[in-house]
Each structure stands twice: as C-alpha cells, then as structure tokens.
Design a protein around this motif. Structure first.
Motif, short mmCIF file in Angstrom:
data_model
loop_
_atom_site.label_atom_id
_atom_site.label_comp_id
_atom_site.label_asym_id
_atom_site.label_seq_id
_atom_site.Cartn_x
_atom_site.Cartn_y
_atom_site.Cartn_z
N ASN A 44 -36.08 -74.89 -156.67
CA ASN A 44 -35.83 -74.95 -158.10
C ASN A 44 -34.91 -76.11 -158.45
N VAL A 45 -33.89 -76.32 -157.66
CA VAL A 45 -32.96 -77.43 -157.91
C VAL A 45 -33.71 -78.76 -157.81
N ARG A 46 -34.58 -78.90 -156.80
CA ARG A 46 -35.37 -80.13 -156.66
C ARG A 46 -36.28 -80.34 -157.87
N MET A 47 -36.88 -79.26 -158.36
CA MET A 47 -37.78 -79.38 -159.51
C MET A 47 -37.01 -79.73 -160.78
N VAL A 48 -35.80 -79.20 -160.93
CA VAL A 48 -34.97 -79.55 -162.09
C VAL A 48 -34.68 -81.05 -162.06
N GLU A 49 -34.32 -81.56 -160.89
CA GLU A 49 -34.05 -83.01 -160.77
C GLU A 49 -35.30 -83.82 -161.07
N ALA A 89 -38.11 -75.63 -169.81
CA ALA A 89 -37.80 -75.36 -168.41
C ALA A 89 -36.34 -75.70 -168.11
N LEU A 90 -35.88 -76.84 -168.58
CA LEU A 90 -34.50 -77.25 -168.31
C LEU A 90 -33.51 -76.33 -169.03
N GLU A 91 -33.83 -75.89 -170.22
CA GLU A 91 -32.96 -74.94 -170.93
C GLU A 91 -32.91 -73.61 -170.18
N LYS A 98 -25.71 -70.55 -166.07
CA LYS A 98 -24.56 -69.97 -166.77
C LYS A 98 -24.43 -68.48 -166.44
N LYS A 99 -25.55 -67.77 -166.36
CA LYS A 99 -25.51 -66.35 -166.01
C LYS A 99 -24.96 -66.16 -164.61
N ARG A 100 -25.38 -67.01 -163.67
CA ARG A 100 -24.90 -66.90 -162.30
C ARG A 100 -23.40 -67.15 -162.23
N LYS A 101 -22.91 -68.11 -163.01
CA LYS A 101 -21.47 -68.39 -163.02
C LYS A 101 -20.69 -67.20 -163.56
N LEU A 102 -21.21 -66.55 -164.60
CA LEU A 102 -20.54 -65.39 -165.17
C LEU A 102 -20.49 -64.24 -164.18
N VAL A 103 -21.56 -64.03 -163.45
CA VAL A 103 -21.62 -62.94 -162.48
C VAL A 103 -20.66 -63.21 -161.32
N ASN A 104 -20.54 -64.45 -160.93
CA ASN A 104 -19.69 -64.79 -159.78
C ASN A 104 -18.21 -64.90 -160.13
#
Length: 105
Positions: A44-49, A89-91, A98-104
C-alpha cells in the motif's frame, strides 16, 4: 478513450502518452485498492508513492498537449475521472494513517 480531444488531431505519440498515463494510473489504483483491504502495508505504501508520482506525470502529459497546440482544458476534462480516483485513494490512505496514529497513541 477519445482519439481526438481537440479540433485538430494530436500527434499519435501524444495520444499514446495520454492513453499510457490513463492505463498506468488505473493499474496502480487497482493495486492500491487491493492492498487497502485487507491491508497490506508495504504494498500500500508503494502504491501511494506511485499515485503521487502519477500526479506529477499528469503535468507532463498536459504540457505535451499544450506544446502540440491541443486543448488543455479538454484533456484535463477527459482525464478528470482518473484524477478524482487518485485523489480519493490518497485521501483514504491519509484517513487510514490518521486512524492508526490515534489508535497507537
């Protein structure tokens, strides 16, 4: 895809660039969404880039159309659906981050 995006036909090599941009972007989007759910972080990170790079390549395609005397606005309008898909897709990726940061935290 429309073969003539202006009143005057574009040279075949420019039409090929537009079609290649469209096809490549759709393929990257397909891979992005297949890695989004179920989440495959590395891919997913590669596809975002890759999607971010496609945004830059769009500027190159538009510049080619402009240099050939083509209708830039018509070209942008024709590619608008794929540009919207990239933006969505980028949004979505950003919201997930952001959700992952909140959970962590």
């Amino acid at each position: 895809m429309c073969v003539c995006i202006i009143d005057v036909k574009l040279p075949p090599h420019i039409l090929q660039k537009i079609q290649s941009y469209h096809s490549a972007t759709n393929e990257i989007l397909r891979h992005f969404w297949s890695s989004f759910d179920p989440y495959k972080a590395d891919k997913n990170v590669r596809m975002v880039e890759s999607l971010k790079k496609q945004r830059s390549k769009l500027k190159d395609v538009v510049e080619l159309v402009k240099d050939a005397g083509g209708d830039v606005e018509r070209c942008k309008m024709m590619l608008h659906p794929v540009v919207q898909a990239v933006n969505k897709a980028l949004e979505s990726s950003e919201r997930r981050g952001k959700k992952r940061k909140l959970v962590n935290t």
